[in-house]
Motif scaffolding. Structure first.
Motif, PDB file in Angstrom:
ATOM      1  N   SER A 123      39.475  36.570  39.826  1.00 53.93           N
ATOM      2  CA  SER A 123      38.813  37.839  40.131  1.00 53.93           C
ATOM      3  C   SER A 123      39.421  38.525  41.349  1.00 53.93           C
ATOM      4  O   SER A 123      39.342  39.757  41.475  1.00 53.93           O
ATOM      5  CB  SER A 123      37.316  37.600  40.349  1.00 53.93           C
ATOM      6  OG  SER A 123      36.655  38.775  40.732  1.00 53.93           O
ATOM      7  N   ASP A 208      38.431  47.514  36.025  1.00 51.45           N
ATOM      8  CA  ASP A 208      38.063  46.155  35.612  1.00 51.45           C
ATOM      9  C   ASP A 208      37.021  46.349  34.516  1.00 51.45           C
ATOM     10  O   ASP A 208      35.823  46.427  34.778  1.00 51.45           O
ATOM     11  CB  ASP A 208      37.523  45.374  36.803  1.00 51.45           C
ATOM     12  CG  ASP A 208      37.305  43.912  36.482  1.00 51.45           C
ATOM     13  OD1 ASP A 208      38.220  43.281  35.937  1.00 51.45           O
ATOM     14  OD2 ASP A 208      36.212  43.392  36.774  1.00 51.45           O
ATOM     15  N   SER A 258      42.123  45.467  34.016  1.00 46.66           N
ATOM     16  CA  SER A 258      41.886  44.027  33.947  1.00 46.66           C
ATOM     17  C   SER A 258      40.603  43.753  33.184  1.00 46.66           C
ATOM     18  O   SER A 258      39.713  44.614  33.100  1.00 46.66           O
ATOM     19  CB  SER A 258      41.808  43.409  35.349  1.00 46.66           C
ATOM     20  OG  SER A 258      40.740  43.959  36.092  1.00 46.66           O
TER      21      SER A 258
END
Length: 331
Positions: A123, A208, A258
């Motif tokens: 992360s 993300d 991501s």
């Protein structure tokens, strides 16, 4: 052809090609198509079983040191003085691996006063790939509770960080995290990232993206059935979000896409579908020195070879959450 049409063509071909071992699916209590994804993704039944057998203890337990308030060595000393066993996380300059601790990490005084943030090893990597240090306009397009928004703020405490999310509850948690960590340059909007263009252009943008969370399979909260239709719904939303986010980049701006998913459908297929439908963008190497290259072939679907510049992380190979990271530049 639109990005969504390209994506749907790829999804249809993948759906027709997937075949999985039913005994392995029964053993782990998962749909056959989900197990088929792992076999296809990893290249063998044996490695798919390794992926499925990984547990929470196999993933590094890490924290992000808030270097705006304390350096990594000093925090390590403070935690070790309280009987924790720690070591540097070599892939992030402010990361610590917690090998053992007598109490829950959230109970440490150092956590309560904002000296560190509990964050998984993979992360932390999208913000490192984004390199937001010198940007003047930065956005986190799907910020959630603010783990990565506060990390961006740590890299660049002098520029505003625009944080978007569709959940008011998550934005309240972001507010609490930003306050605890002293990340006072974050400006939060209750907004769907598909509307981000209304906020102008950005130099750096993190997407993300909301995903199936299939990379969280090692954790009890993440071990659940994810049928193929759930994966496909997530991919369609991701295409819409990525298209909108890319259009909000200024010239020379960069975006990191991501997901905490290992699925090809949610990652390389999404990125290639969007880039083939938009002019003026190119993939940039994700310079992390860590991870596997992006996939360019899966279940009979092939994408351009430059998708290798993405990076993939697997629990059983890298001792991280499952993650995929791609970096895109507007020319």
């Amino acid at each position: 052809m639109s990005a969504l049409e390209r994506l749907n063509m790829g999804l249809s071909r993948i759906r027709e090609s997937l075949r999985g071992p039913s005994d392995l699916a029964d053993r782990y209590g998962l749909p056959v198509d989900q197990v088929a994804r792992y076999v296809e993704l990893l290249g063998s039944r044996r490695e798919a079983e390794e992926f499925l057998s990984v547990g929470e203890d196999d993933v590094m337990r890490t924290v992000r040191v808030n270097t705006t308030r304390i350096d990594r060595d000093e925090l390590a000393e403070r935690l070790e003085a309280k009987d924790a066993s720690v070591r540097p996380y070599k892939h992030a300059p402010y990361g610590l691996v917690i090998e053992d601790s007598p109490v829950a990490l959230a109970a440490y005084h150092e956590h309560l006063v904002g000296l560190f943030y509990i964050q998984g090893p993979a992360s932390m990597l999208p913000v490192l790939a984004l390199s937001p240090e010198d940007a003047s306009r930065i956005a986190d397009a799907a910020s959630g509770v603010g783990g990565k928004a506060t990390q961006i703020s740590q890299h660049n405490p002098h520029s505003p960080v625009i944080a978007l999310d569709v959940s008011e509850r998550k934005l309240m948690a972001l507010k609490a995290n930003a306050s605890r960590l002293g990340a006072f340059n974050i400006v939060a909007y209750l907004m769907d990232a598909r509307e981000i263009s209304s906020l102008g252009n950005f130099d750096r943008l993190l997407l993300d993206a909301p995903c199936t969370g299939e990379g969280l399979m090692p954790f009890p909260r993440g071990r659940r059935a994810r049928p193929q239709d759930e994966v496909e719904r997530a991919a369609r939303l991701q295409v819409e979000l990525l298209e909108s986010a890319l259009k909000s980049l200024g010239e020379g701006g960069e975006l990191v896409y991501s997901t905490c998913s290992t699925n090809f459908e949610e990652n390389e297929l999404v990125v290639s579908s969007v880039l083939e439908s938009l002019d003026g963008f190119s993939l940039v190497d994700v310079s992390l020195g860590f991870g596997d290259p992006g996939l360019i072939e899966y279940a009979g679907v092939r994408v351009p070879s430059h998708l290798r510049s993405c990076r993939r992380f697997y629990p059983h190979r890298h001792n991280t959450e499952g993650f995929t990271i791609c970096r895109i530049r507007r020319l």
